[in-house]
Design a protein around this motif. Structure first.
Motif, PDB file in Angstrom:
ATOM      1  N   THR A   1       0.806  -1.228   0.000  1.00 58.36           N
ATOM      2  CA  THR A   1       0.000   0.000   0.000  1.00 58.36           C
ATOM      3  C   THR A   1       0.839   1.278   0.000  1.00 58.36           C
ATOM      4  N   LYS A   2       2.017   1.252   0.592  1.00 58.19           N
ATOM      5  CA  LYS A   2       2.775   2.486   0.782  1.00 58.19           C
ATOM      6  C   LYS A   2       3.300   3.098  -0.508  1.00 58.19           C
ATOM      7  N   VAL A   3       3.355   2.316  -1.584  1.00 55.37           N
ATOM      8  CA  VAL A   3       3.889   2.834  -2.851  1.00 55.37           C
ATOM      9  C   VAL A   3       2.772   3.214  -3.822  1.00 55.37           C
ATOM     10  N   GLN A   4       1.544   3.319  -3.310  1.00 56.28           N
ATOM     11  CA  GLN A   4       0.401   3.682  -4.150  1.00 56.28           C
ATOM     12  C   GLN A   4      -0.324   4.899  -3.565  1.00 56.28           C
ATOM     13  N   GLY A   5      -0.479   5.926  -4.390  1.00 58.80           N
ATOM     14  CA  GLY A   5      -1.146   7.130  -3.929  1.00 58.80           C
ATOM     15  C   GLY A   5      -2.598   6.914  -3.566  1.00 58.80           C
ATOM     16  N   ARG A   6      -3.237   5.924  -4.146  1.00 60.52           N
ATOM     17  CA  ARG A   6      -4.657   5.689  -3.859  1.00 60.52           C
ATOM     18  C   ARG A   6      -4.899   5.213  -2.431  1.00 60.52           C
ATOM     19  N   PHE A   7      -3.824   4.775  -1.743  1.00 62.56           N
ATOM     20  CA  PHE A   7      -3.941   4.327  -0.352  1.00 62.56           C
ATOM     21  C   PHE A   7      -3.252   5.275   0.623  1.00 62.56           C
ATOM     22  N   ARG A   8      -2.757   6.409   0.132  1.00 64.43           N
ATOM     23  CA  ARG A   8      -1.917   7.285   0.949  1.00 64.43           C
ATOM     24  C   ARG A   8      -2.655   7.848   2.168  1.00 64.43           C
ATOM     25  N   HIS A   9      -3.958   7.959   2.081  1.00 64.01           N
ATOM     26  CA  HIS A   9      -4.756   8.558   3.156  1.00 64.01           C
ATOM     27  C   HIS A   9      -5.066   7.588   4.291  1.00 64.01           C
ATOM     28  N   LEU A  10      -4.779   6.304   4.113  1.00 66.65           N
ATOM     29  CA  LEU A  10      -5.191   5.310   5.093  1.00 66.65           C
ATOM     30  C   LEU A  10      -4.388   5.411   6.384  1.00 66.65           C
ATOM     31  N   THR A  11      -5.073   5.290   7.509  1.00 62.06           N
ATOM     32  CA  THR A  11      -4.400   5.279   8.813  1.00 62.06           C
ATOM     33  C   THR A  11      -3.871   3.881   9.105  1.00 62.06           C
ATOM     34  N   GLU A  12      -3.015   3.785  10.092  1.00 59.08           N
ATOM     35  CA  GLU A  12      -2.469   2.475  10.471  1.00 59.08           C
ATOM     36  C   GLU A  12      -3.575   1.513  10.890  1.00 59.08           C
ATOM     37  N   ASP A  13      -4.602   2.026  11.556  1.00 60.28           N
ATOM     38  CA  ASP A  13      -5.705   1.182  12.001  1.00 60.28           C
ATOM     39  C   ASP A  13      -6.450   0.575  10.816  1.00 60.28           C
ATOM     40  N   VAL A  14      -6.667   1.365   9.779  1.00 49.54           N
ATOM     41  CA  VAL A  14      -7.386   0.867   8.602  1.00 49.54           C
ATOM     42  C   VAL A  14      -6.524  -0.137   7.841  1.00 49.54           C
ATOM     43  N   VAL A  15      -5.245   0.154   7.715  1.00 49.16           N
ATOM     44  CA  VAL A  15      -4.345  -0.793   7.050  1.00 49.16           C
ATOM     45  C   VAL A  15      -4.343  -2.121   7.804  1.00 49.16           C
ATOM     46  N   GLN A  16      -4.357  -2.063   9.138  1.00 43.39           N
ATOM     47  CA  GLN A  16      -4.399  -3.276   9.940  1.00 43.39           C
ATOM     48  C   GLN A  16      -5.712  -4.038   9.724  1.00 43.39           C
ATOM     49  N   GLN A  17      -6.806  -3.295   9.582  1.00 43.97           N
ATOM     50  CA  GLN A  17      -8.102  -3.919   9.309  1.00 43.97           C
ATOM     51  C   GLN A  17      -8.066  -4.679   7.982  1.00 43.97           C
ATOM     52  N   ILE A  18      -7.480  -4.051   6.976  1.00 44.71           N
ATOM     53  CA  ILE A  18      -7.362  -4.701   5.668  1.00 44.71           C
ATOM     54  C   ILE A  18      -6.427  -5.902   5.760  1.00 44.71           C
ATOM     55  N   GLN A  19      -5.323  -5.739   6.506  1.00 40.96           N
ATOM     56  CA  GLN A  19      -4.371  -6.828   6.688  1.00 40.96           C
ATOM     57  C   GLN A  19      -5.052  -8.066   7.275  1.00 40.96           C
ATOM     58  N   GLU A  20      -5.873  -7.871   8.279  1.00 36.33           N
ATOM     59  CA  GLU A  20      -6.569  -8.991   8.923  1.00 36.33           C
ATOM     60  C   GLU A  20      -7.507  -9.695   7.944  1.00 36.33           C
ATOM     61  N   ARG A  21      -8.172  -8.896   7.123  1.00 40.73           N
ATOM     62  CA  ARG A  21      -9.073  -9.474   6.116  1.00 40.73           C
ATOM     63  C   ARG A  21      -8.295 -10.287   5.093  1.00 40.73           C
ATOM     64  N   VAL A  22      -7.158  -9.770   4.639  1.00 42.49           N
ATOM     65  CA  VAL A  22      -6.318 -10.467   3.664  1.00 42.49           C
ATOM     66  C   VAL A  22      -5.824 -11.797   4.234  1.00 42.49           C
ATOM     67  N   VAL A  23      -5.352 -11.777   5.470  1.00 44.27           N
ATOM     68  CA  VAL A  23      -4.838 -12.995   6.112  1.00 44.27           C
ATOM     69  C   VAL A  23      -5.941 -14.049   6.234  1.00 44.27           C
ATOM     70  N   LYS A  24      -7.133 -13.619   6.631  1.00 37.16           N
ATOM     71  CA  LYS A  24      -8.252 -14.553   6.762  1.00 37.16           C
ATOM     72  C   LYS A  24      -8.626 -15.164   5.414  1.00 37.16           C
ATOM     73  N   ASN A  25      -8.735 -14.318   4.392  1.00 42.48           N
ATOM     74  CA  ASN A  25      -9.093 -14.815   3.060  1.00 42.48           C
ATOM     75  C   ASN A  25      -8.045 -15.787   2.532  1.00 42.48           C
ATOM     76  N   TYR A  26      -6.775 -15.486   2.811  1.00 42.57           N
ATOM     77  CA  TYR A  26      -5.695 -16.359   2.336  1.00 42.57           C
ATOM     78  C   TYR A  26      -5.744 -17.703   3.049  1.00 42.57           C
ATOM     79  N   ALA A  27      -6.020 -17.672   4.348  1.00 42.13           N
ATOM     80  CA  ALA A  27      -6.143 -18.916   5.118  1.00 42.13           C
ATOM     81  C   ALA A  27      -7.313 -19.759   4.604  1.00 42.13           C
TER      82      ALA A  27
END
Length: 307
Positions: free
Chosen positions: A273-299
């Protein structure tokens, strides 16, 4: 297969069926993906192509980038056009007037024409069992008409119709799982692919050609313009999408899931996410929320692949 394994390709032609000289943006991941797909398909093919970036950049009269039979269709009816081509070829064969070789019928569209506007035609074509390949080039928004959100736009991404603003989050819904929707039609072959892993992409297109019945391939297509990323990072971004679990590579063959490569443990989402301007506004909490969703979907995907 782990992320460091080498995909062993079949013989790859040096011929180009999607010619250079088109008008795609610098670093366009979709143009690279189309080029790879066309090389894998070969010359004995008829392509129906929905309105979108690739149609616009490749067919400015009086020139064309296509070196194979190609038809421009509307946004919403690409799969219907491909269905008609496939049915017409069958009738010609039955009357003894068809080509004396196998001709592969292919429909191509972006995520907008596939997941949204053309979903009804695609669903009908898959349900009827037409022998064709549908390839979705997913750049996660309607890029050709001004970077509007589509149902394939990821949660939190800012677009012209899902702007983050000063206090917003951007896209508020999660990305539609189009491969799962295709698989729900009980078609024989579904796959995800990415041009950052070209040999894997080649092999999946070849398998789709060889299988009888509908085949669906969902191809991750980096868009530097819409994602506000550096053009030279397009291949790296494709790899990061796979290695972070944002876009896993897998196949569904007659209903059985197979991981093309297992990227466990997943790389941190922030690397992507850090190398894309479309995600530049996201807070750490939101990135963590997305991270948890990605991990669950991958599992969940790993469980399906393990039987």
């Amino acid at each position: 297969m782990d992320r460091y394994s080498v995909f062993v390709p079949r013989l790859i032609t040096s011929k180009e069926y999607f010619a250079p000289g088109h008008r795609a943006c610098i670093g366009c991941g979709e143009a690279l993906a189309v080029r790879h797909v066309c090389k894998a398909l070969g010359k004995d093919v008829i392509i129906a192509n929905a309105t979108g970036c690739m149609e616009i950049v490749s067919s400015a009269l009086p020139t064309t980038t296509w070196r194979v039979p190609w038809i421009h269709s509307l946004f919403e009816n690409t799969a219907a056009v491909a269905s008609g081509i496939e049915s017409g070829l069958k009738v010609l064969q039955r009357k003894g007037r068809g080509p004396d070789k196998k001709v592969t019928v292919v429909a191509m569209g972006g995520d907008g024409s596939t997941c949204d506007i053309g979903l009804q035609a695609l669903s009908g074509a898959m349900e009827r069992g037409h022998n064709f390949i549908y390839v979705c080039f997913d750049n996660e928004a309607y890029m050709n008409t001004g970077i509007q959100r589509s149902s394939a736009t990821p949660f939190g991404a800012t677009t012209s119709t899902s702007p983050a603003g000063k206090k917003g989050i951007g896209q508020v819904t999660w990305k539609k799982n189009m491969p799962a929707i295709a698989a729900a039609h009980a078609i024989p072959y579904v796959a995800t692919a990415c041009p950052s892993y070209p040999f894997d992409l080649f092999e999946k297109v070849k398998r789709a050609k060889e299988i009888e019945g509908p085949a669906y391939i969902h191809v991750f297509s980096v868009c530097p313009t819409g994602w506000r990323s550096a053009p030279e990072l397009s291949v790296k971004l494709g790899r990061l999408a796979v290695e972070t679990g944002v876009f896993p590579l897998y196949e569904i063959v007659h209903g059985e899931y197979k991981l093309s490569m297992d990227c466990s443990p997943l790389r941190p989402l922030v690397e992507y996410t850090k190398v894309q301007g479309r995600f530049r506004h996201l807070t750490e909490d939101v990135v963590q929320q997305i991270q948890e969703r990605v991990v669950k979907n991958y599992a969940d995907l790993q469980k399906k692949a393990s039987g």
